[in-house]
Design a protein around this motif. Structure first.
Motif, PDB file in Angstrom:
ATOM      1  N   ASP A 291      42.604  13.391  54.578  1.00 20.63           N
ATOM      2  CA  ASP A 291      43.137  12.092  54.186  1.00 20.63           C
ATOM      3  C   ASP A 291      42.576  10.997  55.102  1.00 20.63           C
ATOM      4  OD1 ASP A 291      44.588  10.524  52.523  1.00 20.63           O
ATOM      5  OD2 ASP A 291      46.459  10.702  53.622  1.00 20.63           O
ATOM      6  N   GLY A 292      42.256   9.873  54.538  1.00 17.88           N
ATOM      7  CA  GLY A 292      41.637   8.810  55.292  1.00 17.88           C
ATOM      8  C   GLY A 292      40.139   8.788  55.080  1.00 17.88           C
ATOM      9  N   VAL A 293      39.584   9.918  54.631  1.00 16.40           N
ATOM     10  CA  VAL A 293      38.156   9.991  54.318  1.00 16.40           C
ATOM     11  C   VAL A 293      37.991  10.094  52.812  1.00 16.40           C
ATOM     12  CG1 VAL A 293      36.004  11.222  54.693  1.00 16.40           C
ATOM     13  CG2 VAL A 293      37.702  11.114  56.519  1.00 16.40           C
ATOM     14  N   VAL A 294      38.661  11.064  52.225  1.00 20.29           N
ATOM     15  CA  VAL A 294      38.643  11.229  50.777  1.00 20.29           C
ATOM     16  C   VAL A 294      39.809  10.480  50.142  1.00 20.29           C
ATOM     17  CG1 VAL A 294      38.873  12.898  48.914  1.00 20.29           C
ATOM     18  CG2 VAL A 294      37.457  13.440  50.879  1.00 20.29           C
ATOM     19  N   GLY A 295      40.934  10.428  50.853  1.00 20.37           N
ATOM     20  CA  GLY A 295      42.124   9.855  50.254  1.00 20.37           C
ATOM     21  C   GLY A 295      42.806  10.890  49.389  1.00 20.37           C
ATOM     22  N   ASP A 296      43.395  10.453  48.303  1.00 25.36           N
ATOM     23  CA  ASP A 296      44.077  11.368  47.394  1.00 25.36           C
ATOM     24  C   ASP A 296      43.057  11.966  46.434  1.00 25.36           C
ATOM     25  OD1 ASP A 296      45.688  12.708  45.666  1.00 25.36           O
ATOM     26  OD2 ASP A 296      47.027  11.036  45.237  1.00 25.36           O
ATOM     27  N   TRP A 297      42.824  13.270  46.562  1.00 22.51           N
ATOM     28  CA  TRP A 297      41.806  13.950  45.746  1.00 22.51           C
ATOM     29  C   TRP A 297      42.112  13.822  44.259  1.00 22.51           C
ATOM     30  CZ3 TRP A 297      40.944  19.941  45.386  1.00 22.51           C
ATOM     31  CH2 TRP A 297      39.687  20.206  44.793  1.00 22.51           C
ATOM     32  N   THR A 298      43.392  13.761  43.900  1.00 20.38           N
ATOM     33  CA  THR A 298      43.767  13.700  42.482  1.00 20.38           C
ATOM     34  C   THR A 298      43.251  12.436  41.803  1.00 20.38           C
ATOM     35  OG1 THR A 298      45.888  12.580  42.872  1.00 20.38           O
ATOM     36  CG2 THR A 298      45.887  14.975  43.025  1.00 20.38           C
ATOM     37  N   LYS A 299      42.909  11.428  42.592  1.00 20.49           N
ATOM     38  CA  LYS A 299      42.433  10.156  42.027  1.00 20.49           C
ATOM     39  C   LYS A 299      40.920   9.994  42.136  1.00 20.49           C
ATOM     40  CE  LYS A 299      46.751   7.621  42.867  1.00 20.49           C
ATOM     41  NZ  LYS A 299      47.550   8.804  43.183  1.00 20.49           N
ATOM     42  N   SER A 300      40.226  11.024  42.609  1.00 18.15           N
ATOM     43  CA  SER A 300      38.781  10.929  42.791  1.00 18.15           C
ATOM     44  C   SER A 300      38.051  11.095  41.462  1.00 18.15           C
ATOM     45  CB  SER A 300      38.295  11.992  43.778  1.00 18.15           C
ATOM     46  OG  SER A 300      38.509  13.288  43.251  1.00 18.15           O
ATOM     47  N   PRO A 301      36.939  10.401  41.286  1.00 17.72           N
ATOM     48  CA  PRO A 301      36.160  10.544  40.042  1.00 17.72           C
ATOM     49  C   PRO A 301      35.414  11.874  40.034  1.00 17.72           C
ATOM     50  CG  PRO A 301      35.015   9.112  41.568  1.00 17.72           C
ATOM     51  CD  PRO A 301      36.346   9.399  42.191  1.00 17.72           C
ATOM     52  N   PRO A 302      35.125  12.419  38.867  1.00 15.36           N
ATOM     53  CA  PRO A 302      34.411  13.700  38.800  1.00 15.36           C
ATOM     54  C   PRO A 302      32.951  13.544  39.188  1.00 15.36           C
ATOM     55  CG  PRO A 302      34.724  12.812  36.604  1.00 15.36           C
ATOM     56  CD  PRO A 302      35.485  11.923  37.526  1.00 15.36           C
ATOM     57  N   GLY A 303      32.385  14.619  39.764  1.00 20.12           N
ATOM     58  CA  GLY A 303      30.962  14.656  40.032  1.00 20.12           C
ATOM     59  C   GLY A 303      30.251  15.300  38.852  1.00 20.12           C
ATOM     60  N   ILE A 304      28.948  15.461  38.972  1.00 19.03           N
ATOM     61  CA  ILE A 304      28.209  16.055  37.860  1.00 19.03           C
ATOM     62  C   ILE A 304      28.307  17.573  37.874  1.00 19.03           C
ATOM     63  CG2 ILE A 304      26.600  14.123  37.730  1.00 19.03           C
ATOM     64  CD1 ILE A 304      24.525  15.895  39.124  1.00 19.03           C
ATOM     65  N   SER A 305      28.745  18.169  39.008  1.00 13.89           N
ATOM     66  CA  SER A 305      28.812  19.626  39.100  1.00 13.89           C
ATOM     67  C   SER A 305      30.123  20.061  39.732  1.00 13.89           C
ATOM     68  CB  SER A 305      27.643  20.178  39.934  1.00 13.89           C
ATOM     69  OG  SER A 305      26.398  19.861  39.376  1.00 13.89           O
ATOM     70  N   ILE A 306      30.545  21.272  39.409  1.00 17.27           N
ATOM     71  CA  ILE A 306      31.660  21.931  40.061  1.00 17.27           C
ATOM     72  C   ILE A 306      31.243  23.356  40.386  1.00 17.27           C
ATOM     73  CG2 ILE A 306      33.530  20.581  39.009  1.00 17.27           C
ATOM     74  CD1 ILE A 306      33.843  22.793  36.935  1.00 17.27           C
ATOM     75  N   PHE A 307      31.914  23.950  41.371  1.00 17.64           N
ATOM     76  CA  PHE A 307      31.654  25.352  41.699  1.00 17.64           C
ATOM     77  C   PHE A 307      32.864  26.145  41.227  1.00 17.64           C
ATOM     78  CE2 PHE A 307      30.911  29.225  43.878  1.00 17.64           C
ATOM     79  CZ  PHE A 307      29.567  29.266  44.236  1.00 17.64           C
ATOM     80  N   VAL A 308      32.672  26.961  40.208  1.00 18.40           N
ATOM     81  CA  VAL A 308      33.779  27.731  39.624  1.00 18.40           C
ATOM     82  C   VAL A 308      33.883  29.085  40.328  1.00 18.40           C
ATOM     83  CG1 VAL A 308      34.728  28.716  37.518  1.00 18.40           C
ATOM     84  CG2 VAL A 308      33.461  26.564  37.422  1.00 18.40           C
ATOM     85  N   ASP A 309      35.025  29.340  40.900  1.00 13.83           N
ATOM     86  CA  ASP A 309      35.264  30.602  41.610  1.00 13.83           C
ATOM     87  C   ASP A 309      35.480  31.706  40.590  1.00 13.83           C
ATOM     88  OD1 ASP A 309      36.248  32.729  43.173  1.00 13.83           O
ATOM     89  OD2 ASP A 309      37.160  31.343  44.601  1.00 13.83           O
ATOM     90  N   PRO A 310      34.663  32.760  40.581  1.00 14.84           N
ATOM     91  CA  PRO A 310      34.816  33.809  39.560  1.00 14.84           C
ATOM     92  C   PRO A 310      36.106  34.600  39.695  1.00 14.84           C
ATOM     93  CG  PRO A 310      33.277  34.532  41.259  1.00 14.84           C
ATOM     94  CD  PRO A 310      33.575  33.087  41.525  1.00 14.84           C
ATOM     95  N   ARG A 311      36.729  34.557  40.862  1.00 10.43           N
ATOM     96  CA  ARG A 311      37.978  35.292  41.055  1.00 10.43           C
ATOM     97  C   ARG A 311      39.106  34.711  40.235  1.00 10.43           C
ATOM     98  NH1 ARG A 311      37.815  34.834  47.542  1.00 10.43           N
ATOM     99  NH2 ARG A 311      37.497  32.659  46.879  1.00 10.43           N
ATOM    100  N   GLU A 312      38.938  33.483  39.760  1.00  5.73           N
ATOM    101  CA  GLU A 312      40.010  32.812  39.016  1.00  5.73           C
ATOM    102  C   GLU A 312      39.675  32.609  37.547  1.00  5.73           C
ATOM    103  OE1 GLU A 312      40.631  29.239  41.200  1.00  5.73           O
ATOM    104  OE2 GLU A 312      41.279  30.282  42.999  1.00  5.73           O
ATOM    105  N   PHE A 313      38.559  33.155  37.086  1.00  3.97           N
ATOM    106  CA  PHE A 313      38.194  32.951  35.689  1.00  3.97           C
ATOM    107  C   PHE A 313      38.997  33.893  34.795  1.00  3.97           C
ATOM    108  CE2 PHE A 313      35.667  33.699  31.863  1.00  3.97           C
ATOM    109  CZ  PHE A 313      35.485  32.391  31.449  1.00  3.97           C
TER     110      PHE A 313
END
Length: 405
Positions: free
Chosen positions: A383-405
């Motif tokens: 916090d203070g660098v990113v702020g509230d992650w829930t309000k951040s805009p999406p990037g062009i990529s995500i890393f999907v963890d296969p353990r949760e698919f």
């Protein structure tokens, strides 16, 4: 009265399996997708660093399990900041990841005969209490965009907000092997080298797991593969691979990487509600493909009885031919899935991911817009660098963890 408590495999297995059988997962309509966990119902989450399964039990004398929920906690990348302590010869700006402790809710089930009684809400709140007690700063869930009941529960009652809309791309595994381009060389990395590549190149990608080494060394991991142009210094044969660090320092013009995960050992899927005509047509395509494999005809896998899948993750790359490199890696992954007896090959990518064009998929099997919802449980140390992650805009990529698919 409904009591929510921790799952006990010695007495709850039969009740949980009964609820699973009665809950069909998937979009509404005649066709539905049924998930059948193999062995202990906790198998979907036991590969995560910290996990819990809760059940909802109703009754006094004769107790009945009417619902369950699974959850896990891990540390992932939620953003990035400039690293002022690292310099490189090219004087490029160097970023380092910002991590947060993230919880994931999955496998929420409520028996059809006991829905609309607040059981799902109670299971979620109890799971969130465990998340908070164990230091999770955010909680998120994935659901189908058209699953209105689930969306209403999480966004309407539980305080979650819509966060990301990735795409699930699914391709059938044919009876024939898929050709890999002769212009591409596929190199398999050992887990240590794969970890180096991912940490150096993808550690600032959203949702990147801090324990990527645990993922790559898991028994369900079938390998990490890099595609390079044949004829390049890295694609000239045995002994030409210098290691990931040197490779990233002097990369070829185009390259790509992905890893393959064996979901076949954890759960099976089954499509229910198909007409007899659909089943006959699907079987006919398989028979023709198996009889005449040299024709390379697309065939529908046997999805109307339990089937397994392989999952592609950690998809990335650079250069003008990166999409073609991903296509070759996907063909290689298809052949791995075929050897494992899987029915489909799947991947999940961000909606704006430019490399998605290299991932073959059938629209009828895929989900164009999955929905991830997120909730802030407490203050995060970024916090203070990113702020509230829930309000951040999406990037062009995500890393999907296969353990949760």
């Amino acid at each position: 009265m409904t009591v929510v408590r921790e799952y006990d495999p010695t007495r709850d297995l039969a009740g949980v399996e009964d609820v699973e059988r009665r809950c069909e997962v998937g979009p509404s309509g005649k066709l539905s997708l049924f998930t059948d966990l193999l062995g202990d119902p906790i198998c979907r989450i036991r590969h995560s660093p910290s996990f819990l399964m809760l059940v909802a039990e109703m009754g006094t004398e004769k107790k009945e399990i009417v619902g369950m929920i699974r959850g896990c906690i891990k540390t992932v990348t939620c953003g990035q900041k400039i690293d002022l302590n690292t310099h490189n010869p090219q004087n490029d700006t160097v970023f380092k990841p910002l991590y947060t402790k993230l919880a994931y809710v999955l496998g929420l089930r409520v028996s059809p005969s006991h829905r609309r009684q607040g059981i799902g809400f109670k299971l979620v709140k109890m799971m969130e209490e465990w998340f908070s007690q164990n230091g999770a700063e955010y909680s998120y869930i994935a659901t189908e965009n058209d699953n209105q009941a689930s969306v209403n529960l999480f966004t309407g009652k539980c305080g979650y907000s819509k966060f990301r809309t990735p795409s699930i791309l699914v391709n059938p595994v044919y009876a024939h092997k898929v050709n890999v381009s002769s212009q591409v060389t596929i190199i398999k990395l050992d887990p240590v080298d794969a970890e180096t590549l991912y940490r150096l190149r993808f550690s600032t990608t959203e949702f990147f797991p801090r324990d990527i080494d645990s993922v790559l060394n898991n028994k369900l991991s079938l390998g990490t593969f890099v595609a390079v142009p044949r004829g390049s210094c890295y694609g000239s044969g045995s002994g030409s691979w210098p290691g990931s660090a040197k490779f990233l320092e002097y990369p070829p013009e185009s390259w790509a990487v992905l890893s393959v995960w064996n979901c076949n050992e954890s759960f099976r899927l089954e499509v229910r509600g198909a007409s007899r005509l659909r089943r006959v047509v699907a079987k006919t395509t398989r028979v023709v493909d198996k009889t005449l494999p040299f024709l390379k005809l697309p065939s529908v896998p046997s999805v109307f009885k339990p089937f397994g899948l392989c999952f592609m993750y950690g998809i990335g790359g650079e250069g003008p031919r990166a999409v073609k490199m991903v296509k070759s890696l996907s063909a290689h992954a298809h052949n791995i899935a075929k050897n494992r007896g899987c029915g489909v090959l799947a991947a999940e990518v961000a909606g704006e991911e430019p490399l998605r064009r290299g991932i073959p998929h059938w629209k009828v099997l895929s989900c164009a817009e999955d929905l991830w919802c997120i909730k802030r449980l407490g203050e995060d140390f970024s916090d203070g660098v990113v702020g509230d992650w829930t309000k951040s805009p999406p990037g062009i990529s995500i890393f999907v963890d296969p353990r949760e698919f």
